[in-house]
Scaffold this motif. Sequence first.
Motif, PDB file in Angstrom:
ATOM      1  N   SER A  41       0.831  -1.199   0.000  1.00 40.13           N
ATOM      2  CA  SER A  41       0.000   0.000   0.000  1.00 40.13           C
ATOM      3  C   SER A  41       0.872   1.258   0.000  1.00 40.13           C
ATOM      4  CB  SER A  41      -0.920  -0.001   1.221  1.00 40.13           C
ATOM      5  OG  SER A  41      -1.648   1.188   1.293  1.00 40.13           O
ATOM      6  N   ALA A  42       1.929   1.256   0.794  1.00 41.30           N
ATOM      7  CA  ALA A  42       2.844   2.404   0.850  1.00 41.30           C
ATOM      8  C   ALA A  42       3.522   2.607  -0.498  1.00 41.30           C
ATOM      9  CB  ALA A  42       3.883   2.195   1.945  1.00 41.30           C
ATOM     10  N   LYS A  43       3.913   1.528  -1.149  1.00 40.27           N
ATOM     11  CA  LYS A  43       4.568   1.635  -2.460  1.00 40.27           C
ATOM     12  C   LYS A  43       3.592   2.177  -3.501  1.00 40.27           C
ATOM     13  CE  LYS A  43       7.435  -0.788  -5.749  1.00 40.27           C
ATOM     14  NZ  LYS A  43       8.223  -1.970  -6.035  1.00 40.27           N
ATOM     15  N   ALA A  44       2.338   1.679  -3.479  1.00 38.05           N
ATOM     16  CA  ALA A  44       1.333   2.176  -4.423  1.00 38.05           C
ATOM     17  C   ALA A  44       1.076   3.660  -4.192  1.00 38.05           C
ATOM     18  CB  ALA A  44       0.039   1.376  -4.281  1.00 38.05           C
ATOM     19  N   SER A  45       1.011   4.065  -2.929  1.00 35.13           N
ATOM     20  CA  SER A  45       0.789   5.472  -2.597  1.00 35.13           C
ATOM     21  C   SER A  45       1.963   6.325  -3.083  1.00 35.13           C
ATOM     22  CB  SER A  45       0.616   5.612  -1.088  1.00 35.13           C
ATOM     23  OG  SER A  45       0.361   6.935  -0.737  1.00 35.13           O
ATOM     24  N   TYR A  46       3.170   5.846  -2.906  1.00 34.56           N
ATOM     25  CA  TYR A  46       4.379   6.552  -3.354  1.00 34.56           C
ATOM     26  C   TYR A  46       4.361   6.723  -4.871  1.00 34.56           C
ATOM     27  CZ  TYR A  46       9.234   7.109  -4.798  1.00 34.56           C
ATOM     28  OH  TYR A  46      10.380   7.526  -5.414  1.00 34.56           O
ATOM     29  N   LEU A  47       4.033   5.649  -5.590  1.00 39.85           N
ATOM     30  CA  LEU A  47       4.009   5.710  -7.055  1.00 39.85           C
ATOM     31  C   LEU A  47       2.930   6.676  -7.547  1.00 39.85           C
ATOM     32  CD1 LEU A  47       4.611   1.956  -7.970  1.00 39.85           C
ATOM     33  CD2 LEU A  47       6.233   3.856  -8.150  1.00 39.85           C
ATOM     34  N   LYS A  48       1.775   6.660  -6.869  1.00 43.39           N
ATOM     35  CA  LYS A  48       0.692   7.562  -7.241  1.00 43.39           C
ATOM     36  C   LYS A  48       1.119   9.023  -7.021  1.00 43.39           C
ATOM     37  CE  LYS A  48      -4.168   8.419  -6.182  1.00 43.39           C
ATOM     38  NZ  LYS A  48      -5.310   8.029  -5.346  1.00 43.39           N
TER      39      LYS A  48
END
Length: 156
Positions: A41-48
């Motif tokens: 979730s943190a990685k997806a948020s970072y990429l977004k």
Amino acid sequence: LSSPPGALPPPAPPPPAPSARKAAKKGRDKAHDRKMKNRESAKASYLKKKAHLTDLSEKVERLTGENARLSAENESLRGEVSRLRELVGAVDASGVCKAAAAAAPSRADEPRKRPRRSEEGRGGGGGPPRTAKILALPIAAIGSTMCMVGDTSDAE
């Protein structure tokens, strides 16, 4: 505090039951799964967030270029307005081109002629005076203004 000489040492605690081991392992697996989902979730948020910042920086570049273009166009239009104001200034309040009036010979000395019949039918005798169309043209090569006078009474 030592035990009597023939006594046996106290028994070791029994090993955990198989169900207790499974429960402990299951708890560790759940914690691990939570940790992994949190990382994803943190990685997806970072990429977004990174994609959003990229879009914003592209938008800033595009708008900066458009702003520069519009500023240049604005300056050009201001110059054109200034030139047009000069042209309007070349025509006096009565609608006569100042440059043409100064260059034209005076007709005060000429005798007044009787209007032609074609003009009488259109009110040429005692009617309103004929109108003249004034056209002021800039002459870029010498940076001055020229006025042209044309008869518009036929255009009625």
